[in-house]
Each structure stands twice: as C-alpha cells, then as structure tokens.
Scaffold this motif. Structure first.
Motif, mmCIF file in Angstrom:
data_model
loop_
_atom_site.group_PDB
_atom_site.id
_atom_site.type_symbol
_atom_site.label_atom_id
_atom_site.label_comp_id
_atom_site.label_asym_id
_atom_site.label_seq_id
_atom_site.Cartn_x
_atom_site.Cartn_y
_atom_site.Cartn_z
ATOM 1 N N ARG A 61 -5.964 -5.126 -1.767
ATOM 2 C CA ARG A 61 -5.035 -5.010 -2.885
ATOM 3 C C ARG A 61 -4.290 -6.335 -2.982
ATOM 4 N N ASP A 98 -3.514 -5.907 -8.683
ATOM 5 C CA ASP A 98 -2.231 -5.513 -9.256
ATOM 6 C C ASP A 98 -1.927 -6.447 -10.422
ATOM 7 N N TYR A 139 -8.525 -2.263 -11.181
ATOM 8 C CA TYR A 139 -7.195 -2.711 -11.587
ATOM 9 C C TYR A 139 -6.152 -1.621 -11.369
ATOM 10 N N THR A 140 -4.991 -2.055 -10.895
ATOM 11 C CA THR A 140 -3.780 -1.232 -10.890
ATOM 12 C C THR A 140 -2.879 -1.769 -11.993
ATOM 13 N N ASN A 143 2.051 -1.407 -10.193
ATOM 14 C CA ASN A 143 2.304 -0.891 -8.853
ATOM 15 C C ASN A 143 3.682 -0.237 -8.802
ATOM 16 N N GLN A 183 -3.830 -0.511 -19.579
ATOM 17 C CA GLN A 183 -5.096 0.146 -19.236
ATOM 18 C C GLN A 183 -6.054 0.127 -20.418
ATOM 19 N N VAL A 197 -6.962 2.244 -10.570
ATOM 20 C CA VAL A 197 -6.294 2.797 -9.405
ATOM 21 C C VAL A 197 -4.807 2.820 -9.722
ATOM 22 N N HIS A 198 -4.312 3.973 -10.127
ATOM 23 C CA HIS A 198 -2.881 4.114 -10.339
ATOM 24 C C HIS A 198 -2.216 4.223 -8.970
ATOM 25 N N VAL A 199 -1.070 3.604 -8.811
ATOM 26 C CA VAL A 199 -0.398 3.579 -7.507
ATOM 27 C C VAL A 199 1.085 3.861 -7.692
ATOM 28 N N GLU A 229 4.045 8.368 -14.175
ATOM 29 C CA GLU A 229 2.649 8.835 -14.143
ATOM 30 C C GLU A 229 2.464 10.045 -15.046
ATOM 31 N N PRO A 266 -6.000 8.171 -14.214
ATOM 32 C CA PRO A 266 -6.472 7.383 -13.082
ATOM 33 C C PRO A 266 -7.897 7.771 -12.693
ATOM 34 N N ALA A 324 -2.644 4.170 -0.513
ATOM 35 C CA ALA A 324 -2.674 2.818 -1.064
ATOM 36 C C ALA A 324 -1.786 1.845 -0.310
#
Length: 418
Positions: A61, A98, A139-140, A143, A183, A197-199, A229, A266, A324
């Motif tokens: 990451r 990120d 891709y995130t 973050n 996104q 990748v949602h974090v 989210e 996600p 993560a």
C-alpha cells in the motif's frame, strides 16, 4: 477472458504499507506533514521497494503525493512517481495506490470544502489512472475517510478546521462526493481491470456509553464510524440511523438522492485495526470531544476487537475484506506477539468462512507521529517504533535496519503463498 482477480484466488495475500500522510498546509504553530520527506522515502524509494520484496510482501500500500504531482493549478509533474511505479513493475510488486491520504495541494483553498474539490480530485485520479494504466490497477480512492472527516470537520485539528457536527457533515459530504467521482474516473479509464480497495479505520466505542451525558454522542459515533462508506455505497436511506442528524446539519435530500443514484462499491473492503487505539472509552462524568486535542482513553481489545471489526465490515458491505493496516507501537517482542496473534485470528476467520483476502503490516518501516505537526521538536522526538524495519539516524540520513518482526512476517507470507 479476463484473468481471475487476485482477491478471488482463494489465498491470503500478505503485504505492507509505507505511511503516506500528506498535510502540506502550514500556519503559525503548525508544520507541514509529508511522511515521505520525514522518512526520506523520496530519496530512498528504490531501497524501500527492495525491503518489501525482502520480506516476501506480495503487495505494498503506497500513495501518490498529490501535492507533489500537482504543485499548481493545471501543472503536473509525474517525474518522481514515474520512477517509483516503474520500480514496482521491475520487482513484480503489486501497488495498491492511495490516491488521497489526508491532504490536498496547498492551492486548493478550503481543502475539502472548496466547491470544486470533487472535480479537482477526480481530474487528478483520471490522470493518474491514465498515466499508470499498465502499471497499477488497484486503487484506494480515499484512505480512512472518516478520520479525514473527524480531524478536518469535527475536531478542527487539520485544514479546513471545521468544528462540531455541522462541520463533520459538511466535510463528510465533500469527501464522499470526491470519493465517488474518483472511483468513477479510475473505472472510466481501466474498466473491469480496476480493483477498488476501500479502506477505513476501525472505530469502536465502549465504556460508559449509556451514561446520560454520553448516550446521544456514543450512539452517533457508533453509526457515523461508517458514514462516508455508507454514503458512497448508497446506504444512507430513509431508515439510516443518522438521517435526522444529517438533515439537521445541512445535508439536503437532493444530496442523498445523488449518492443513491451514483453509488460505487468496493471490490475489497479494507479495515484498519490497531489494538491499542481502535476502541475508545467513554467515562461517566468526563467530557471528551475526541481526537488528538482531547482524546478519549482507549482499551486494548486485542484479537477480539479485530475479529469483530472484520466480521462487521464483511457483513455490512458484502465484499471480501482485508486487514489493511495493523501493528502495535512497542518493542520487537510485543510486535512479534501481535503479528502472530493477528495472523492466527485472520486465519481463524477464514476457516469460519469469512472471506478475508489480505493481511497488511503497517508500516514497512517506522514512521513519525502526526503530533510532529503541532511541535517544534525534531523529527526524532516523534519516532514511532512500528515497522518491520527500524529507522536509524546516521550521518548519512535515515538507515533502514531489519528487525526480527520482518523475519517473522516473511515466514507468514511465505506460508500464505503456498
């Protein structure tokens, strides 16, 4: 036929992260934070990628410094990120990029509350995805968006220094809208090749949550931990527990309708969990607003809290989950104990049928605490001993010294690859 995505191959994937917090704005009493500068990653990036390979990390990451690639409106400088992402490819190391890790460029006046912030961040995301379409597909978009919203919106700790619930709603809405457009921009370039990748950070609340002075706040916090989210995935409807709070603090029905109509999902839901920090305690008779300025006490709930959070996110968003970020800031022996315990907990969840696809030790090497921003002490006073490698001050700068946690991590990663 497209190949099976990495997160669908049935394995537990091991990786690490390089801390990439960027808050470049300054004012009297507040220094800029650029973790790449503090840890000398800008100069030592090649060696740092080699460190990731040396511990058998499959992914890293890592964030693009938006304030560096876009130093002025309309000007783009990708020279440094070009070299680094080529370096990922040369080593066969997967970047999970990120795009936003806390800060905006200094020219974005008002940061997240600038009326054109969502457009600015979407343009940046589009350009990054287009430039690196052959080098990065994971891709995130943002973050830890709820920590963004708390620090910048409710606690007035980071720019744009909004305060209270109204500030939280304003900043949460802006970040969420930028998240969606980011996104969409990446997906518009990469199509089905993109993995999102949602974090977000685990936020658990315990203690005297039913005390009269805390009941409303604790209830709000328990739900708002998922607010951004929930917004971006279109889950804030008429039955959402926070709907009255959102409406009372400036969120229009038209805004909620926009999120419902433009929902993004996600592919993997990333959960950041730090056993000593992720559970905050309310105390009867004690008023805490939370955050760095007035922190609530915390409780170490260990692997119990970790497994609860991974199960919660998996059930809430219906996607594979990954750990993560995790670590403890302590001596090597304590870090080894947490590494072994947390890996065992993740493997136990997988045995129970929870679709956990990744494990991330954060960070690959030590970092510097965010308190550096509000301090005039040297960076050494803010060192956090968290990494698989120690940062050691030398006459030639910061050396990276491998410690036994790296060896143990490599052993876990090697077993997971089989």
């Amino acid at each position: 036929m497209p190949s099976t995505p990495w997160y669908r191959d049935g394995r537990l994937h091991f990786g690490a992260g390089i801390e990439n917090t960027f808050v470049p704005q300054e004012r009297p009493g507040e220094r800029a934070i650029d973790e790449y500068a503090l840890t000398e990653h800008y100069d030592r990036w090649s060696d740092d990628l080699d460190l990731a390979v040396s511990v058998d990390a499959e992914f890293l990451r890592w964030g693009i410094p938006w304030h560096v690639v876009s130093p002025e409106p309309g000007r783009w400088d990708w020279s440094w990120t070009d070299r680094v992402l080529d370096g990922f490819a040369e080593r066969g190391l997967r970047p999970i990029v990120d795009l936003l890790h806390y800060g905006t460029p200094t020219w974005v006046e008002g940061e997240f509350t600038h009326p054109d912030y969502p457009r600015f961040v979407a343009e940046y995301a589009h350009r990054a995805a287009e430039r690196y379409r052959d080098l990065a597909t994971d891709y995130t978009p943002v973050n830890e968006p709820m920590l963004h919203a708390l620090f910048s919106g409710e606690y007035a700790y980071w720019p744009p220094y909004r305060a209270g619930i109204e500030g939280l709603v304003e900043v949460s809405t802006a970040i969420a809208r930028g998240f969606v457009l980011t996104q969409e921009a990446v997906a518009g370039v990469l199509g089905e090749a993109a993995t999102f990748v949602h974090v977000d950070a685990s936020m658990r609340y315990a203690g005297d949550i039913d005390a009269p002075e805390h009941r409303d706040t604790a209830h709000r916090y328990a739900h708002q931990a998922f607010l951004v989210e929930d917004l971006v995935t279109g889950r804030v409807g008429q039955d959402h527990p926070l709907l009255p709070v959102l409406r009372d603090n400036g969120m229009a029905d038209e805004t909620l309708a926009w999120f419902a109509e433009n929902a993004v999902q996600p592919d993997v839901m990333g959960v950041n969990y730090y056993p000593r920090h992720s559970t905050e305690l309310f105390e009867a008779g004690v008023h805490h607003v939370g955050g760095f300025a007035d922190p609530r006490p915390t409780r170490d709930d260990g692997v119990g809290g970790l497994t609860e959070m991974l199960r919660t996110y998996a059930a809430r968003y219906g996607a594979p989950v990954m750990l993560a970020e995790t670590c403890v800031t302590d001596d090597v022996g304590t870090r080894l104990d947490w590494l072994d315990a947390s890996v065992a907990a993740v493997e136990g969840l997988r045995s129970d049928g929870v679709d956990v696809v990744g494990y991330t030790w954060w960070p690959l090497f030590d970092m510097y605490e965010w308190t550096y921003r509000h301090s005039d002490l040297p960076r050494s006073a803010h060192l956090l001993t968290m990494g698989l490698h120690d940062l050691v001050e030398t006459p030639d700068g910061l050396a990276r010294r491998r410690n036994p946690v790296a060896d143990r991590f490599a052993a876990h990663a090697s077993r997971g690859a089989r």
